[in-house]
Write an enzyme that holds these catalytic residues in place. Structure first.
Site, PDB file in Angstrom:
ATOM      1  N   SER A   1      96.334 -31.343 -38.477  1.00  0.00           N
ATOM      2  CA  SER A   1      95.564 -31.452 -39.716  1.00  0.00           C
ATOM      3  C   SER A   1      95.534 -32.888 -40.230  1.00  0.00           C
ATOM      4  CB  SER A   1      96.180 -30.536 -40.778  1.00  0.00           C
ATOM      5  OG  SER A   1      95.496 -30.663 -41.995  1.00  0.00           O
TER       6      SER A   1
ATOM      7  N   SER B   1      91.405 -27.461 -45.088  1.00  0.00           N
ATOM      8  CA  SER B   1      92.621 -27.195 -45.858  1.00  0.00           C
ATOM      9  C   SER B   1      93.773 -27.829 -45.098  1.00  0.00           C
ATOM     10  CB  SER B   1      92.829 -25.688 -45.988  1.00  0.00           C
ATOM     11  OG  SER B   1      93.782 -25.407 -46.986  1.00  0.00           O
ATOM     12  N   GLU B   2      94.541 -28.716 -45.758  1.00  0.00           N
ATOM     13  CA  GLU B   2      95.504 -29.521 -44.993  1.00  0.00           C
ATOM     14  C   GLU B   2      96.669 -28.714 -44.431  1.00  0.00           C
ATOM     15  OE1 GLU B   2      94.747 -30.420 -48.259  1.00  0.00           O
ATOM     16  OE2 GLU B   2      96.567 -31.020 -49.339  1.00  0.00           O
ATOM     17  N   ASN B   3      96.793 -27.456 -44.855  1.00  0.00           N
ATOM     18  CA  ASN B   3      97.828 -26.617 -44.236  1.00  0.00           C
ATOM     19  C   ASN B   3      97.350 -25.995 -42.926  1.00  0.00           C
ATOM     20  OD1 ASN B   3      96.118 -25.179 -46.057  1.00  0.00           O
ATOM     21  ND2 ASN B   3      97.462 -23.415 -45.914  1.00  0.00           N
TER      22      ASN B   3
END
Lengths: 219, 231
Positions: free
Chosen positions: A87, A45-47
């Site tokens: 990330s 998840s890019e967060n």
């Protein structure tokens, strides 16, 4: 014609054991529900999370734990948390093997448009431009045609693009298509009951058909 | 040990004035500095430039600052949850720079790390590349992005100590650590403020050197944008 869950189910068959995968918002998020249990994969998840788990039970909801679509989630065993810079370092650095995302348009040379409709919709590109610029394998999940019946598989994108020559495969409600290195959509599979002629009539870009085209297996 | 503790949010933001450049941590509504935003809303200031991944929602977070017309310019990657934002943008009232999320994160990181520019593949061939230098490295095209720095960075952590050391929780970390480093004055609010020496130095995510002011936040709402549960 496939529904959203069936598109997700078909895309799940592209997943390989040991992959780190980023799933975009919408249909791509549904892919997680159909990845076979015997495959060991890690969802990014890019967060800032490696190891997205299922949605939480009501009592386990944690506002400090969301995915990139801002949905509440859980973590799998062996998860890792990190900053947004870290990330995108793993995304840009090519460490994420597979990116699955939605699109408004895809062109026959693999360009993708999914972030802006000038004068109408301005939501921003989020992490999509970083993802498509760096992932080694990019699969697009989308409807074959827009709501008003226009083909979304085009010669060239009409909307502002998100990335150039990056999409490898497109899975729509009608077909599975591979983007050829020299340009063109190669028809790999048809949705059950959908003819090659129908797909041809709804594909504005160059469609390449070789031999018998099998129906998709979405069981 | 240098004590960075201040009384509360109002004191923390008291010298933020018209036309300041702010970085505001958070992804969506997760990890946003709720108390500092509330204190800013009480001030009569405008012309702010806000660097933040998102712009809140209509009635929470940065969305409230937009409603009050405090913001002149937003630098963000995704603003899809905010109708007022979209209205101000389409009508030309608000200046907006939309940039890829990874480029935003790295531009902020570069600002804090003293790197004025770097090359990234994100946005090559798109309108993001307009006016930017493009160079080829190892057969692939990359565009030059510049650092971002701010007059004030407003960040939120889970735990912090009086020396300004911070620990984040879950995905509420997101942009907060880089923004802490990229602000001339970094204001950290924490859910739990403890004495220096109480936190394990091995577990610190953001060293106190980056933090100029720290205070104990209160009444965290931690609003959830998309409540999703499994049965």
């Amino acid at each position: 014609m496939l529904d959203k869950n069936q598109i997700a189910k078909r895309i799940a068959k592209e997943v390989k054991n040991g992959q780190y995968i980023n799933l975009g918002i919408g249909i791509p998020t549904l892919v997680a529900n159909y990845i076979p249990n015997d495959l060991e994969v890690v969802l990014q998840s890019e967060n800032g999370l490696l190891g997205i788990g299922p949605f939480p039970k009501e009592d386990d909801i944690d506002p400090d734990l969301i995915n990139a679509g801002k949905q509440t989630i859980t973590m799998t065993k062996g998860s890792a948390l990190f900053s947004s810079a870290e990330s995108f370092a793993m995304i840009r650095g090519g460490h994420v093997h597979l990116t699955i995302l939605g699109a408004m348009e895809v062109s026959e040379n693999g360009d993708i448009a999914n972030w802006k409709i000038p004068g109408k919709m301005v939501k921003g590109m989020g992490g999509a431009m970083d993802l498509v610029a760096s992932a080694e394998n990019i699969i697009v999940a989308m409807q074959h045609c827009s709501k008003d019946g226009k083909s979304k598989l085009l010669k060239t994108c009409s909307l502002p693009i998100t990335g150039i020559k990056c999409v490898k495969k497109v899975v729509t409600d009608l077909a599975v298509l591979k983007i050829l290195p020299e340009g063109g959509f190669k028809l790999l599979e048809r949705a059950p009951g959908i003819s090659v002629e129908e797909i041809r009539s709804k594909t504005e870009g160059r469609l390449v058909v070789e031999g018998e085209v099998p129906e998709m297996d979405i069981q | 040990m240098i004590n960075k503790t201040i009384k509360d949010a109002d004191e923390a933001v008291k010298d933020i004035s018209n036309n300041a450049v702010l970085m505001i941590g958070g992804f969506g509504l997760s990890g946003i500095p709720e108390n500092s935003i509330t204190a800013l809303l009480k001030k009569d200031i405008s012309g702010l430039t806000c660097i933040s991944n998102n712009a809140g929602v209509d009635d929470f977070g940065i969305g409230l600052m937009l409603k009050k017309r405090m913001v002149k310019k937003m630098i963000s990657s995704y603003v899809g949850e905010n109708k007022e934002f979209e209205r101000q943008l389409l009508s030309g009232e608000l200046e907006v720079e939309l940039i890829p999320q990874g480029s935003l994160a790295e531009r902020v990181r570069a600002g804090g790390a003293g790197i004025p520019a770097f090359f990234t593949p994100a946005g090559v061939g798109t309108e993001v590349a307009e006016g930017k230098e493009v160079r080829e490295f190892h057969g692939k095209l990359y565009l030059m992005e510049r650092w971002l720095r701010a007059d004030f960075s407003l960040v939120k952590a889970w735990k912090g100590d009086t020396a300004g050391n911070l620990i984040f929780k879950g995905t509420a970390r997101n942009f907060n650590p880089m923004m802490a480093a990229a602000g001339t004055i970094t204001i950290a609010e924490v859910e739990e403020l403890v004495e220096a020496g109480s936190l394990d130095p091995n577990q610190i995510h953001t060293p106190g050197i980056y933090v100029q002011r720290i205070y104990q936040g209160k009444d965290y709402e931690k609003r959830i944008e998309q409540k999703t549960i499994s049965q």
